[in-house]
Scaffold this motif. Structure first.
Motif, PDB file in Angstrom:
ATOM      1  N   SER A  53     -21.944   7.969  -3.413  1.00 15.01           N
ATOM      2  CA  SER A  53     -21.916   8.405  -4.903  1.00 15.01           C
ATOM      3  C   SER A  53     -23.007   9.066  -5.620  1.00 15.01           C
ATOM      4  CB  SER A  53     -21.576   7.145  -5.606  1.00 15.01           C
ATOM      5  OG  SER A  53     -20.292   6.647  -5.463  1.00 15.01           O
ATOM      6  N   SER A  94     -23.150  12.987  -6.660  1.00 14.69           N
ATOM      7  CA  SER A  94     -23.602  13.003  -8.059  1.00 14.69           C
ATOM      8  C   SER A  94     -24.902  13.972  -8.249  1.00 14.69           C
ATOM      9  CB  SER A  94     -24.269  11.685  -8.975  1.00 14.69           C
ATOM     10  OG  SER A  94     -23.174  10.480  -8.941  1.00 14.69           O
ATOM     11  N   GLY A 116     -19.856  13.122 -17.271  1.00 17.64           N
ATOM     12  CA  GLY A 116     -18.922  12.188 -17.364  1.00 17.64           C
ATOM     13  C   GLY A 116     -18.572  11.945 -15.586  1.00 17.64           C
ATOM     14  N   LEU A 117     -18.471  12.915 -15.056  1.00 16.07           N
ATOM     15  CA  LEU A 117     -18.246  12.730 -13.632  1.00 16.07           C
ATOM     16  C   LEU A 117     -19.357  12.010 -12.965  1.00 16.07           C
ATOM     17  CD1 LEU A 117     -17.065  16.320 -12.409  1.00 16.07           C
ATOM     18  CD2 LEU A 117     -15.764  14.025 -12.513  1.00 16.07           C
ATOM     19  N   CYS A 135     -18.873   8.007 -13.932  1.00 17.31           N
ATOM     20  CA  CYS A 135     -17.882   7.395 -13.224  1.00 17.31           C
ATOM     21  C   CYS A 135     -18.199   7.463 -11.819  1.00 17.31           C
ATOM     22  CB  CYS A 135     -16.479   8.400 -13.273  1.00 17.31           C
ATOM     23  SG  CYS A 135     -15.796   8.544 -14.890  1.00 17.31           S
ATOM     24  N   GLY A 189     -20.494   4.424 -11.894  1.00 14.04           N
ATOM     25  CA  GLY A 189     -20.013   3.146 -12.533  1.00 14.04           C
ATOM     26  C   GLY A 189     -18.964   2.464 -11.925  1.00 14.04           C
ATOM     27  N   VAL A 190     -18.089   3.183 -11.115  1.00 13.96           N
ATOM     28  CA  VAL A 190     -16.922   2.534 -10.551  1.00 13.96           C
ATOM     29  C   VAL A 190     -17.380   1.698  -9.300  1.00 13.96           C
ATOM     30  CG1 VAL A 190     -14.868   2.829  -9.214  1.00 13.96           C
ATOM     31  CG2 VAL A 190     -15.231   4.165 -11.293  1.00 13.96           C
ATOM     32  N   TYR A 198     -19.467  -1.487 -10.461  1.00 11.81           N
ATOM     33  CA  TYR A 198     -18.456  -2.405 -10.951  1.00 11.81           C
ATOM     34  C   TYR A 198     -17.831  -3.064  -9.832  1.00 11.81           C
ATOM     35  CZ  TYR A 198     -14.388  -4.685 -12.560  1.00 11.81           C
ATOM     36  OH  TYR A 198     -13.164  -5.715 -12.649  1.00 11.81           O
TER      37      TYR A 198
END
Length: 110
Positions: free
Chosen positions: A35, A39, A55-56, A59, A62-63, A66
């Motif tokens: 990720s 990014s 935003g991308l 996400c 963050g995913v 989590y």
């Protein structure tokens, strides 16, 4: 009279360096490395709005964070392992199809 002995059984017996409670460094690196690289690539893309990029990136970071931090079943079983085990179980299941036999109530065939 015999006294009852009390034993302390640890909830999480695992080797490894912990960062946030039960989150291990190895887990975090395995989940965030792809990720983070993606990014960085998105950040340097030309002709895309900065809000879309932000935003991308949020996400993408963050995913996995989590999924690493959340422990749905037990403290020492991460979500990624749980999802992987569920997918393997679903793919190994065999499905059988059958047709219902029709039963007619004909009294002429007695």
């Amino acid at each position: 009279m015999a006294e009852k002995k009390e034993f302390l059984i640890p909830e999480n017996v695992e080797k490894g360096l912990s960062i946030f409670g039960d989150v291990k460094v190895k887990e975090l690196i395995k989940a965030l490395a792809p990720s983070a690289l993606l990014s960085v690539g998105i950040f340097y893309m030309p002709s895309v709005s900065i809000l879309v990029k932000a935003g991308l990136i949020v996400c993408l970071i963050g995913v996995p964070l989590y999924l690493v931090y959340d422990r749905p079943v037990r403290k020492n079983i991460p979500v990624m392992y749980n999802v992987k085990a569920g997918l393997i179980y679903a793919l190994k299941q065999k499905r059988f199809s059958y047709k219902k036999e029709r039963f007619d109530n004909d009294k002429t065939n007695l």
